[in-house]
Scaffold this active site. Structure first.
Site, mmCIF file in Angstrom:
data_model
loop_
_atom_site.group_PDB
_atom_site.id
_atom_site.type_symbol
_atom_site.label_atom_id
_atom_site.label_comp_id
_atom_site.label_asym_id
_atom_site.label_seq_id
_atom_site.Cartn_x
_atom_site.Cartn_y
_atom_site.Cartn_z
ATOM 1 N N LEU A 90 0.756 -1.099 0.190
ATOM 2 C CA LEU A 90 -0.140 0.077 -0.076
ATOM 3 C C LEU A 90 0.870 1.188 -0.099
ATOM 4 O O LEU A 90 1.945 1.340 0.882
ATOM 5 C CB LEU A 90 -0.976 -0.161 1.397
ATOM 6 N N GLU A 123 -10.644 0.760 7.025
ATOM 7 C CA GLU A 123 -10.732 -0.396 7.921
ATOM 8 C C GLU A 123 -9.338 -0.267 8.579
ATOM 9 O O GLU A 123 -8.313 0.305 8.029
ATOM 10 C CB GLU A 123 -10.738 -1.494 7.232
ATOM 11 N N LYS A 125 -5.670 -0.822 9.613
ATOM 12 C CA LYS A 125 -4.379 -1.536 8.942
ATOM 13 C C LYS A 125 -3.640 -2.139 10.381
ATOM 14 O O LYS A 125 -2.845 -1.747 11.336
ATOM 15 C CB LYS A 125 -3.369 -0.330 8.649
ATOM 16 N N ASP A 127 -1.177 -4.518 12.187
ATOM 17 C CA ASP A 127 0.094 -4.705 12.216
ATOM 18 C C ASP A 127 0.674 -6.380 12.353
ATOM 19 O O ASP A 127 0.952 -6.634 13.471
ATOM 20 C CB ASP A 127 0.643 -3.672 13.246
ATOM 21 N N GLU A 182 -4.365 -10.631 7.103
ATOM 22 C CA GLU A 182 -3.058 -10.483 8.097
ATOM 23 C C GLU A 182 -3.303 -11.174 9.092
ATOM 24 O O GLU A 182 -4.272 -11.438 9.860
ATOM 25 C CB GLU A 182 -3.134 -8.936 8.462
ATOM 26 N N TYR A 234 -8.886 -9.143 4.467
ATOM 27 C CA TYR A 234 -9.119 -7.871 4.056
ATOM 28 C C TYR A 234 -9.185 -7.679 2.362
ATOM 29 O O TYR A 234 -9.517 -6.428 1.956
ATOM 30 C CB TYR A 234 -8.123 -6.798 4.525
ATOM 31 N N LYS A 297 -10.093 2.205 1.113
ATOM 32 C CA LYS A 297 -10.408 1.623 -0.018
ATOM 33 C C LYS A 297 -11.341 2.022 -0.718
ATOM 34 O O LYS A 297 -12.625 2.430 -0.191
ATOM 35 C CB LYS A 297 -10.529 0.272 -0.016
ATOM 36 N N CYS A 418 38.154 3.857 3.071
ATOM 37 C CA CYS A 418 39.247 3.713 2.212
ATOM 38 C C CYS A 418 40.117 4.806 2.007
ATOM 39 O O CYS A 418 41.041 4.704 1.447
ATOM 40 C CB CYS A 418 38.576 3.429 0.763
ATOM 41 N N CYS A 439 36.908 1.094 -3.130
ATOM 42 C CA CYS A 439 36.536 1.274 -1.632
ATOM 43 C C CYS A 439 36.038 -0.075 -1.262
ATOM 44 O O CYS A 439 35.079 -0.374 -1.805
ATOM 45 C CB CYS A 439 35.306 2.460 -1.684
HETATM 46 S S1 IVH Z 1 -5.106 -3.974 1.583
HETATM 47 C C1 IVH Z 1 -4.490 -4.653 -2.707
HETATM 48 N N1 IVH Z 1 -6.090 -3.782 4.163
HETATM 49 O O1 IVH Z 1 -0.541 -3.774 5.012
HETATM 50 C C2 IVH Z 1 -4.710 -4.720 -1.184
HETATM 51 N N2 IVH Z 1 -3.722 -4.327 3.981
HETATM 52 O O2 IVH Z 1 1.718 -2.054 3.681
HETATM 53 C C3 IVH Z 1 -3.464 -4.614 -0.347
HETATM 54 N N3 IVH Z 1 -2.442 -4.584 5.897
HETATM 55 O O3 IVH Z 1 0.837 -5.710 2.628
HETATM 56 C C4 IVH Z 1 -3.418 -4.618 0.930
HETATM 57 N N4 IVH Z 1 -4.308 -4.294 7.201
HETATM 58 O O4 IVH Z 1 0.077 -6.901 4.869
HETATM 59 C C5 IVH Z 1 -4.902 -4.273 3.314
HETATM 60 N N5 IVH Z 1 -6.932 -3.713 6.082
HETATM 61 C C6 IVH Z 1 -5.891 -3.894 5.412
HETATM 62 C C7 IVH Z 1 -4.653 -4.200 5.889
HETATM 63 C C8 IVH Z 1 -3.523 -4.437 5.192
HETATM 64 C C9 IVH Z 1 -2.888 -4.618 7.010
HETATM 65 C C10 IVH Z 1 -1.235 -4.781 5.366
HETATM 66 C C11 IVH Z 1 -0.994 -5.946 4.247
HETATM 67 C C12 IVH Z 1 -0.100 -5.003 3.307
HETATM 68 C C13 IVH Z 1 0.569 -4.074 3.944
HETATM 69 C C14 IVH Z 1 0.956 -2.968 3.204
#
Ligand code: IVH
Length: 690
Positions: A90, A123, A125, A127, A182, A234, A297, A418, A439
């Protein structure tokens, strides 16, 4: 080993445990981290002793004994799997303005009027670590990590132990369904796990994400099973039939098939988006899992389709990251790090401090201008911050805390590695070592880059191995990698005889090199480590020139900046005058050409095929858009053409294959008619690329 039968059971058991632990640790270092800790012969001795004990006391040969695992461990970690649909990353935004910018760009790209509502699914994100679940005929058949996005690792056995992930789906689910999501560890499970780690005298995990990743990347799925992991879906990958028109419907369907889903909000305006962001940011401490931002999204899937991708990120989604976590600590010293291209980067050595759950002891200071601008001195108390996986940064110095003993940083005029002159040219912010490949640090960094994941991806050549092989003169340039095995055959000190090496690890190293004799042109160009040539530009160069010799030839001709070759070069997206200069300089060096020639002798370099381009009707074609388009924007047409392997040009020439003429097309259309170029209407074009 008969002596061992003389020891009593308690002693045998204790010794067995010591041996088991050592072997488990060695297995882990070898198979999971690709970093052998002990030599093969030492390992064999441990095994012989362990087996002798088990011969005397067979009850010790239980399921957990390393003796039961021999042969079971795959030759090298996990099996690789190709993703049917690439797993994307993303883009990020860090402020309200940038979030607004994301919506504006979507609107512009799609050519929507200002009052058209763009619904956004917002939504959390998560971790954790991304995972793709593949269901065939409603049964879970495969789970894979993201890897480099195109190819991941097969973690099916481990994922089967995660209880919230359904092994099978209801009958109404499609016959092929890939769920992307995730894997994470809840705070509760993380707390418990770390208590257990401490009880067992093991190192605690730094944060839930590391714990989740460590738990999934286990060769023994029993360990994964013992770690309480969660999953949120997701997105979707490959599907056999369409089952939704919006992102929201995707979520609803996945939930109805028992895939865990996070809460979300459907937003209709930027105000909605921002108030939701603030609400979640404030409430995030109450969640039982870590989140590091909000993902936005575009809800309509037909719009997602039209928006498509740029590099590795969809244009229809972005992550609004939470502010970086900050902490205060002291700068003990400032060191200079020498990079692959000779860039000298000042690095602050910090009094170690925990920032957002991770201990930080180094932070980048970027360049000397930055240090001067922020007036950062050795001995200063400073605010440091880190966001996600980004390298920690020094934000500012706390001048009010100065004692007067702080020392100003003075840029070096010599490379610390170097001794060559270190200079800054043409208003460049970066000071560079002029030693080039003489070097040692630059040479080693280039080698590391050459074998890195997005380049040759030679797992067996880790950083430490590269460093020591370089120091010994075994590998001093990339071409040496491919002659290593031959030279080793006649060497008086073959690799297997060195400390930490054995027959097996030597064999493993050569097989990991031999796997890479065939390489795609884009990876090859990227691997050369030319300044400013990242993965995306390497792909563009590969797509444009088709073969390495064409590239060398064209760039060499482009030394004459009045030539057509130069014009062609700088007309490639991302390649302006500065990148062109770096390319020209690289290929003008005899040394580089010699290495290139040596490499070519060992390699088969395959043309780059953009994922969708190979069977597209416009692959390799040159197209020109002109006039006013009504069903798409210019940007959209261009993006589509490029994603299908075509080149978009701004001017018509004999080389043009198609001109797409919108309303009121003028001089370009005329010129195309005169030259006999195929003319398409906007509708013809849409039919062609459907
Ligand atoms: S959408 C095309 N939705 O964040 C869809 N990603 O920094 C791409 N991630 O690789 C991902 N929560 O591992 C999506 N609600 C969420 C997410 C999410 C965590 C992670 C995912 C992605 C990474 C990108």
């Amino acid at each position: 080993m008969s002596l061992l039968f003389d020891i009593d059971f308690e002693d045998a058991k204790a010794r067995h445990k010591v041996l088991s632990n050592k072997m488990h640790a060695a297995d882990k270092a070898y198979y999971q981290h690709d970093k052998p800790q002990i030599s093969d012969s030492k390992y064999d001795k441990l095994r012989a002793e362990l087996e002798a004990i088990e011969l005397g006391y067979p009850e010790l040969a239980h399921a957990n004994s390393p003796s039961q695992k021999i042969g079971a461990a795959p030759a090298k970690g996990f099996k690789k799997v190709l993703h049917a649909v690439p797993m994307l990353s993303l883009s990020n935004v860090f402020s309200e303005e940038e979030a607004q910018g994301f919506i504006d760009k979507v609107r512009k790209f799609l050519g929507l009027s200002d009052n058209e509502v763009i619904e956004i699914v917002a939504e959390p994100k998560i971790d954790g670590l991304s995972c793709s679940l593949r269901y065939e005929n409603q049964v879970l058949v495969m789970a894979a990590t993201r890897g480099d996005g195109a190819q991941g690792e097969d973690i099916t056995d481990n994922v089967r132990t995660i209880s919230c992930i359904p092994q099978s789906l209801p009958d109404d689910a499609p016959d092929i369904l890939e769920v992307r999501g995730e894997i994470y560890m809840s705070h509760k499970a993380f707390g418990k796990l770390n208590e257990k780690q401490k009880e067992q005298g093991k190192e605690p995990f730094a944060n839930p994400r590391n714990a989740a990743a460590g738990s999934v990347r286990q060769l023994d799925s029993a360990i994964t099973k013992s770690r309480d992991l969660g999953f949120f879906g997701y997105a979707i990958g490959e599907i056999s039939e369409k089952f939704a028109n919006t992102q929201e419907e995707i979520r609803e369907k996945l939930a109805s098939w028992n895939i865990p889903e996070t809460p979300y909000k459907l937003c209709n305006s930027i105000d909605d988006i921002i108030s939701n962001y603030k609400y979640i940011l404030e409430g995030r401490a109450d969640l039982d899992y870590d989140i590091d931002g909000i993902v936005y999204k575009v809800n309509r899937l037909d719009w997602q389709e039209r928006l498509g991708f740029i590099a590795r990120c969809p244009r229809w989604a972005t992550a609004h990251k939470f502010p970086a976590e900050q902490a205060i600590t002291r700068i003990n010293d400032i060191d200079i790090q020498v990079g692959r291209t000779g860039a000298l980067t000042p690095v602050a050595r910090l009094e170690p401090i925990t920032v957002g759950g991770v201990v930080v002891s180094n932070a980048t200071l970027h360049n000397e201008g930055e240090i001067a601008r922020k007036d950062i001195r050795i001995g200063d108390y400073v605010v440091v911050q880190r966001a996600g996986d980004v390298i920690p940064q020094v934000v500012r110095a706390l001048k009010e805390k100065r004692s007067g003993d702080e020392i100003k940083f003075i840029p070096l005029d010599k490379c610390p590695e170097c001794g060559a002159h270190a200079v800054r040219i043409d208003g460049d912010a970066i000071r560079r070592c002029t030693g080039g490949l003489t070097c040692p640090k630059q040479a080693v960094e280039r080698l590391k880059h050459f074998v890195s994941r997005l380049a040759f991806d030679i797992g067996g050549l880790g950083d430490k191995i590269i460093q020591s092989f370089y120091e010994e003169g075994l590998i001093t340039n990339p071409a040496d990698i491919f002659t290593l095995e031959e030279r080793n055959k006649t060497s008086l000190t073959p690799i297997r005889t060195r400390d930490g090496w054995g027959d097996l690890s030597e064999k493993k190293l050569f097989s990991s090199i031999n796997d890479k004799h065939i390489i795609t042109l884009n990876r090859f160009i990227y691997a050369l480590g030319i300044r400013q040539i990242g993965e995306v530009t390497a792909k563009r160069l590969a797509a444009n020139y088709g073969a390495i010799d064409n590239l060398i030839d064209a760039v060499t001709k482009a030394q004459d900046t009045k030539s057509q070759s130069y014009e062609d070069l700088i007309s490639i997206e991302d390649v302006g005058a500065i990148v062109a200069r770096d390319l020209i300089e690289f290929f003008a060096e005899d040394h580089n050409i010699n290495i290139l020639n040596a490499l070519k002798a060992h390699l088969e370099i395959k043309p780059y095929e953009s994922p969708k381009a190979s069977n597209s009707p416009i692959s390799g074609k040159i197209v020109v858009f002109t006039g006013t388009l009504t069903q798409m924007t210019r940007a959209e047409g261009k993006a589509k053409a490029e994603s299908l392997g075509a080149k978009v040009s701004g001017s018509v020439s004999k080389k043009t294959d198609y001109i797409i003429a919108g309303k009121d097309a003028g001089s370009k259309l005329k010129k195309a008619q005169n030259l006999g170029v195929t003319i398409l209407s906007e509708q013809d074009w849409l039919d062609l690329v459907k």
